[in-house]
Design a protein around this motif. Structure first.
Motif, PDB file in Angstrom:
ATOM      1  N   GLY A   1      -1.356   7.609   0.766  1.00 27.60           N
ATOM      2  CA  GLY A   1      -1.615   7.721   2.211  1.00 27.60           C
ATOM      3  C   GLY A   1      -0.435   7.380   3.110  1.00 27.60           C
TER       4      GLY A   1
ATOM      5  N   SER B   1      -5.492  -0.572  13.688  1.00 34.62           N
ATOM      6  CA  SER B   1      -6.257   0.673  13.828  1.00 34.62           C
ATOM      7  C   SER B   1      -6.757   0.748  15.265  1.00 34.62           C
ATOM      8  CB  SER B   1      -7.461   0.643  12.876  1.00 34.62           C
ATOM      9  OG  SER B   1      -8.358   1.675  13.191  1.00 34.62           O
TER      10      SER B   1
ATOM     11  N   GLY C   1       0.827  -1.213   0.000  1.00 34.80           N
ATOM     12  CA  GLY C   1       0.000   0.000   0.000  1.00 34.80           C
ATOM     13  C   GLY C   1       0.854   1.253   0.000  1.00 34.80           C
TER      14      GLY C   1
ATOM     15  N   THR D   1      -6.011  10.877   4.957  1.00 37.89           N
ATOM     16  CA  THR D   1      -5.597  10.232   3.694  1.00 37.89           C
ATOM     17  C   THR D   1      -6.846  10.065   2.827  1.00 37.89           C
ATOM     18  OG1 THR D   1      -6.066   7.979   4.426  1.00 37.89           O
ATOM     19  CG2 THR D   1      -3.885   8.857   4.967  1.00 37.89           C
TER      20      THR D   1
ATOM     21  N   THR E   1      -6.714   9.424  10.317  1.00 39.90           N
ATOM     22  CA  THR E   1      -5.560  10.000   9.614  1.00 39.90           C
ATOM     23  C   THR E   1      -6.027  10.604   8.296  1.00 39.90           C
ATOM     24  OG1 THR E   1      -4.213   8.226  10.594  1.00 39.90           O
ATOM     25  CG2 THR E   1      -3.222   9.478   8.794  1.00 39.90           C
TER      26      THR E   1
ATOM     27  N   GLY F   1       1.144   4.580   3.672  1.00 40.01           N
ATOM     28  CA  GLY F   1       2.201   3.755   3.080  1.00 40.01           C
ATOM     29  C   GLY F   1       3.169   4.587   2.265  1.00 40.01           C
TER      30      GLY F   1
END
Ligand SMILES: NC(=O)c1ccc[n+]([C@@H]2O[C@H](COP(=O)([O-])OP(=O)(O)OC[C@H]3O[C@@H](n4cnc5c(N)ncnc54)[C@H](OP(=O)(O)O)[C@@H]3O)[C@@H](O)[C@H]2O)c1
Length: 265
Positions: free
Chosen positions: A18, A141, A14, A189, A187, A20
């Protein structure tokens, strides 16, 4: 003892967007060589050119396809020799009540958020154990520690990843291989835009959102300091603390948060 990232090979799933993507940049800044994996090869190539060195290897990978996982690991080894850090970051959510979420979306979340991470760990662990060092970093998460309604299945996949990390850490005790669990809170993203929405709309969950660069810096620090678990955002830490004392109060808070963020259509 600290874990130096200098010249280490970090395999990031990923990495095209975002958290990653920012991790790829942060690990690159720390001197590591990066295997940047995701489905969007064009975005990975842009990332590699932004980093401006030959220390970033873009690899097209749909982590839900077993044969692609094996090929990507082999390709990374053929180019960089070994994998020192596996960062299981790729993830996706489908928001909606359990009853209305199609089984294909349930399967996709389980395959992407959990099974792919377990299998990638299985693929890299033998070489890490033989070498006597390495790190598996799993991005769960806050909702993996305290579920939220209308993200119930997503929360469950993140709880599974959390529990997997705890058990794997115990299995690997004494091998020199670290297992690091990172639980980001909300977050900023494209996660909410990319998410499926079945019988709900979805707004950002928390009042404050971490920038992904901050999450990435925290992940690099966690690797350097060989942390076991890192929970991010004040709201994330608070809800998990409340849950330790009262599941009832934590559930009541998350019910309100869920109603506000994901109202039924
Ligand atoms: N954003 C948040 O508020 C938040 C909070 C807690 C935890 N997290 C977790 O943090 C991780 C990163 O999320 P993010 O916010 O950065 O999300 P994002 O911006 O939507 O990025 C998701 C990444 O996953 C990749 N991906 C999706 N499906 C894939 C597949 N089948 N194979 C390979 N790669 C795939 C995407 O790349 P391609 O589309 O190019 O494949 C993209 O690079 C996820 O595990 C997420 O669950 C996020």
């Amino acid at each position: 003892m600290r874990f130096s990232l200098e010249n280490k090979v970090v395999f990031i799933t990923g990495a095209s967007a975002g958290i990653g993507r920012d991790c790829a940049k942060a690990f690159h800044r720390a001197g590591a060589r990066i295997v940047a994996a995701a489905r969007s090869l064009d975005k990975l190539k842009v990332l590699a050119s932004e980093c401006g060195t030959d220390r970033v290897l873009p690899v097209q990978l749909d982590v839900t396809v077993r044969s692609q996982r094996e090929k990507a690991i082999e390709f990374a080894r053929s180019r960089f020799g070994a994998i020192d850090v596996l960062l299981n970051n790729a993830g996706w959510a489908c928001f909606g009540s359990v009853g209305k979420t199609p089984l294909e979306d349930v399967s996709r979340m389980v395959e992407l958020n959990f099974i792919a991470a377990v299998d990638l760990a299985r693929l890299v662990l033998p070489e890490m154990i033989a070498r006597g060092n390495g790190q598996v970093v799993n991005i769960s998460s806050v909702v993996g520690g305290q579920a939220i309604p209308r993200m119930t299945v997503y929360s469950a996949t993140k709880a599974a990843l959390w529990s997997f990390s705890t058990g794997l850490r115990m299995e690997l005790r004494g091998t020199g291989v670290d297992v690091i669990l990172v639980a980001p809170g909300s977050t900023r993203t494209g996660f909410f835009d990319a998410a499926g929405k079945i019988d709900t709309t979805a707004r950002r969950i928390a009042k404050t959102q971490y920038p992904p660069e901050r999450v990435a810096r925290a992940i690099v620090r966690a690797c350097n300091h060989r942390r076991r678990e890192v929970v991010l955002t004040a709201e994330g830490k608070t809800i998990l603390l409340i849950r330790r004392f009262s599941h009832r109060i934590a559930d009541a808070i998350m019910l309100q948060v869920g109603k506000r963020a994901m109202p039924k259509i």
